[in-house]
Scaffold this active site. Structure first.
Site, PDB file in Angstrom:
ATOM      1  N   PRO A   1       0.844  -1.203   0.000  1.00  0.00           N
ATOM      2  CG  PRO A   1       0.318  -0.731   2.240  1.00  0.00           C
ATOM      3  CD  PRO A   1       1.149  -1.662   1.365  1.00  0.00           C
TER       4      PRO A   1
ATOM      5  CB  ALA B   1      -3.260   2.958   4.256  1.00  0.00           C
ATOM      6  CG  ASN B   2      -5.599   1.948  -1.419  1.00  0.00           C
ATOM      7  OD1 ASN B   2      -5.975   3.028  -1.004  1.00  0.00           O
ATOM      8  ND2 ASN B   2      -5.765   1.544  -2.657  1.00  0.00           N
ATOM      9  NE  ARG B   3     -10.137  -3.659   3.770  1.00  0.00           N
ATOM     10  CZ  ARG B   3     -10.261  -3.631   5.092  1.00  0.00           C
ATOM     11  NH1 ARG B   3      -9.283  -4.077   5.860  1.00  0.00           N
ATOM     12  NH2 ARG B   3     -11.348  -3.162   5.640  1.00  0.00           N
ATOM     13  CB  SER B   4      -1.997  -3.578  -0.414  1.00  0.00           C
ATOM     14  OG  SER B   4      -0.971  -4.297  -1.059  1.00  0.00           O
TER      15      SER B   4
END
Ligand code: CTP
Ligand code: CA
Length: 231
Positions: A21, A33-36
């Protein structure tokens, strides 16, 4: 470590991979943030190194170890990721597997925001640079093969085809990140993935496999597309 690089189908090639992310600061203690998990991107970097490539991995914050034999550049934000990607050029191929945050806070507070007074803090967003589109549209230093990812929750193939055209990349690896994807708990953070490879030639469905196997298969396809090293 370079001396130990295996002879393989990507020997003599430089591959650039983004993974994980990005974190976009709001104040010194908060971020967007993004989920990753970074699992798919890191697996691609590892597979490319095993195939003999020189690999630069530009990674956002993840809890994974640096893959063996890979030059890892650790970054936090999308703007740092773009700068690290540009600094790593030229590359023969680039794979953009990172889940980049589309927006960041328009301004980062210098001090921790306090919740006193009961009023909610305003959060104004601004758009991040599109790293994939920026690199795919370079006139000078564009890698010969530019591969993007598309995480969609519906209309996976049609959205990904539109994304391929809009971003100017050669291939899109599209996956269904909805909870109905058939992967228990969803694909994010999971060890397996089921994707469609979208190119000018059409759409290929790759049945569910481990992220390591998807990475191996993609790296094999990249080696085939780049062809033998010119003398
Ligand atoms: N990407 C990027 N920089 C960004 C946003 C996305 O490099 N600022 C890359 C991702 O690494 C991925 C591809 O673009 O390879 C597609 O990302 P995705 O989030 O699916 O596409 P977006 O254009 O951001 O569209 P949306 O999120 O609205 O579906
Ligand atoms: Ca996005």
């Amino acid at each position: 470590e370079r001396l130990l690089a295996p002879a393989g189908p990507l020997k003599g090639r430089h591959l650039l991979v983004t993974s994980g992310p990005t974190h976009e600061p709001i104040d010194p203690v908060r971020y967007i943030a993004n989920r990753s998990s970074g699992k798919q991107g890191h697996a691609i970097a590892a597979a490319a190194a095993r195939a003999g490539a020189q690999v630069t991995l530009v990674s956002g914050p993840v809890s994974l170890p640096d893959p063996a034999g890979v030059d890892v550049r650790h970054v936090e934000s999308a703007r740092e990721m773009l700068a690290a990607v540009e600094a790593a050029l030229p590359a023969d191929a680039a794979v953009f597997a990172a889940a980049v945050a589309d927006w960041r806070a328009a301004s980062e507070a210098a001090e921790k925001m306090k919740k006193d007074g009961g009023t909610l803090p305003p959060l104004t967003l601004t758009e991040n640079p599109d790293i994939l589109a920026t690199i795919a549209h370079l006139s000078n230093r564009r890698p010969r093969l530019v591969v993007g990812f598309a995480a969609e929750t519906q209309n996976v193939v049609t959205y990904a085809q539109a994304k391929r055209a809009r971003k100017g990349c050669d291939w899109i690896v599209a996956n269904d990140v909805s909870q109905r994807s058939g992967i228990p708990g969803g694909v994010m953070g999971a060890d397996s993935n089921e994707v469609h490879l979208i190119s000018a030639e059409g759409v290929e469905h790759w049945p569910q496999a481990s992220k390591a196997d998807v990475a191996e298969r993609l790296v094999g396809r990249i080696a085939a597309a780049l062809g033998p090293l010119e003398a």
